[in-house]
Design a protein around this motif. Structure first.
Motif, PDB file in Angstrom:
ATOM      1  N   GLU A   1       0.802  -1.224   0.000  1.00  0.00           N
ATOM      2  CA  GLU A   1       0.000   0.000   0.000  1.00  0.00           C
ATOM      3  C   GLU A   1       0.841   1.283   0.000  1.00  0.00           C
ATOM      4  O   GLU A   1       0.576   2.179  -0.821  1.00  0.00           O
ATOM      5  N   PRO A   2       1.863   1.424   0.857  1.00  0.00           N
ATOM      6  CA  PRO A   2       2.640   2.671   0.831  1.00  0.00           C
ATOM      7  C   PRO A   2       3.325   2.931  -0.508  1.00  0.00           C
ATOM      8  O   PRO A   2       3.423   4.079  -0.951  1.00  0.00           O
ATOM      9  N   LEU A   3       3.784   1.893  -1.168  1.00  0.00           N
ATOM     10  CA  LEU A   3       4.420   2.060  -2.478  1.00  0.00           C
ATOM     11  C   LEU A   3       3.403   2.581  -3.495  1.00  0.00           C
ATOM     12  O   LEU A   3       3.696   3.507  -4.255  1.00  0.00           O
ATOM     13  N   LEU A   4       2.218   2.013  -3.497  1.00  0.00           N
ATOM     14  CA  LEU A   4       1.188   2.455  -4.442  1.00  0.00           C
ATOM     15  C   LEU A   4       0.806   3.912  -4.206  1.00  0.00           C
ATOM     16  O   LEU A   4       0.668   4.695  -5.154  1.00  0.00           O
ATOM     17  N   VAL A   5       0.641   4.286  -2.945  1.00  0.00           N
ATOM     18  CA  VAL A   5       0.258   5.661  -2.615  1.00  0.00           C
ATOM     19  C   VAL A   5       1.379   6.630  -2.985  1.00  0.00           C
ATOM     20  O   VAL A   5       1.137   7.650  -3.651  1.00  0.00           O
ATOM     21  N   SER A   6       2.608   6.340  -2.595  1.00  0.00           N
ATOM     22  CA  SER A   6       3.726   7.243  -2.903  1.00  0.00           C
ATOM     23  C   SER A   6       3.965   7.363  -4.399  1.00  0.00           C
ATOM     24  O   SER A   6       4.234   8.459  -4.907  1.00  0.00           O
ATOM     25  N   SER A   7       3.866   6.248  -5.115  1.00  0.00           N
ATOM     26  CA  SER A   7       4.065   6.287  -6.576  1.00  0.00           C
ATOM     27  C   SER A   7       2.995   7.136  -7.242  1.00  0.00           C
ATOM     28  O   SER A   7       3.289   7.931  -8.145  1.00  0.00           O
ATOM     29  N   CYS A   8       1.770   6.980  -6.805  1.00  0.00           N
ATOM     30  CA  CYS A   8       0.660   7.779  -7.326  1.00  0.00           C
ATOM     31  C   CYS A   8       0.901   9.263  -7.059  1.00  0.00           C
ATOM     32  O   CYS A   8       0.762  10.099  -7.948  1.00  0.00           O
ATOM     33  N   LYS A   9       1.279   9.582  -5.822  1.00  0.00           N
ATOM     34  CA  LYS A   9       1.519  10.983  -5.464  1.00  0.00           C
ATOM     35  C   LYS A   9       2.662  11.573  -6.284  1.00  0.00           C
ATOM     36  O   LYS A   9       2.588  12.731  -6.716  1.00  0.00           O
ATOM     37  N   ALA A  10       3.713  10.805  -6.509  1.00  0.00           N
ATOM     38  CA  ALA A  10       4.838  11.299  -7.307  1.00  0.00           C
ATOM     39  C   ALA A  10       4.387  11.599  -8.734  1.00  0.00           C
ATOM     40  O   ALA A  10       4.706  12.652  -9.294  1.00  0.00           O
ATOM     41  N   THR A  11       3.626  10.685  -9.313  1.00  0.00           N
ATOM     42  CA  THR A  11       3.146  10.871 -10.689  1.00  0.00           C
ATOM     43  C   THR A  11       2.250  12.095 -10.809  1.00  0.00           C
ATOM     44  O   THR A  11       2.444  12.958 -11.676  1.00  0.00           O
ATOM     45  N   LEU A  12       1.249  12.186  -9.937  1.00  0.00           N
ATOM     46  CA  LEU A  12       0.320  13.313 -10.011  1.00  0.00           C
ATOM     47  C   LEU A  12       1.007  14.634  -9.686  1.00  0.00           C
ATOM     48  O   LEU A  12       0.677  15.672 -10.274  1.00  0.00           O
ATOM     49  N   THR A  13       1.972  14.601  -8.786  1.00  0.00           N
ATOM     50  CA  THR A  13       2.691  15.824  -8.421  1.00  0.00           C
ATOM     51  C   THR A  13       3.532  16.323  -9.587  1.00  0.00           C
ATOM     52  O   THR A  13       3.584  17.528  -9.854  1.00  0.00           O
ATOM     53  N   ARG A  14       4.147  15.420 -10.310  1.00  0.00           N
ATOM     54  CA  ARG A  14       4.916  15.840 -11.489  1.00  0.00           C
ATOM     55  C   ARG A  14       3.986  16.398 -12.572  1.00  0.00           C
ATOM     56  O   ARG A  14       4.325  17.373 -13.254  1.00  0.00           O
TER      57      ARG A  14
END
Length: 135
Positions: free
Chosen positions: A110-123
């Protein structure tokens, strides 16, 4: 130089385990930590872009005002509109990425999925902010 910024930030952050390598993470905890470091790098890039875009939007507000900060059309200014959008976007990003994390809710993924999503959307948002000042 912007291409190397995330790599520099990843190298600068001390990992909880000196054997961890974000180039080839091997265990889930390492992957989670590396994904979070990637998100932090993306967030730092967005904050830097926010500062640039904010300054220009505030200048535009001054140009459109009557000299006393009042815009004649009664609508919010460039900066206030962008600020409102940013606040809404942050709420969207966090809720959306939480929902992506629910695929592995309660699990170690779960933390990997959330952080990866946040990184993508933030970029993506960083590019949107940069696009507001192109003209």
């Amino acid at each position: 130089m912007m291409i190397f910024t995330p790599l520099i930030m990843l190298a600068a952050a001390a990992s909880p385990n000196p054997d961890w390598n974000c180039d080839e993470p091997m265990v889930q905890q390492e992957m989670n930590w590396c994904a979070h470091q990637d998100y932090l790098a993306a967030d730092a890039e967005m904050n830097a872009q926010w500062a640039k875009t904010s300054a220009i939007q505030k200048e535009r507000d001054e140009q459109w005002s009557d000299g006393h900060g009042n815009v004649d059309d009664g609508q919010p200014g460039f900066f206030q509109t962008m600020l409102d959008a940013q606040r809404a976007w942050i709420a969207f990003r966090d809720a959306h990425c939480s929902s992506e994390g629910y695929y592995a809710r309660g699990g170690t993924l779960e933390p990997l999925l959330v952080s990866s999503c946040k990184a993508t959307l933030t970029r993506e948002r960083t590019a949107q902010l940069a696009g507001l000042i192109v003209s």
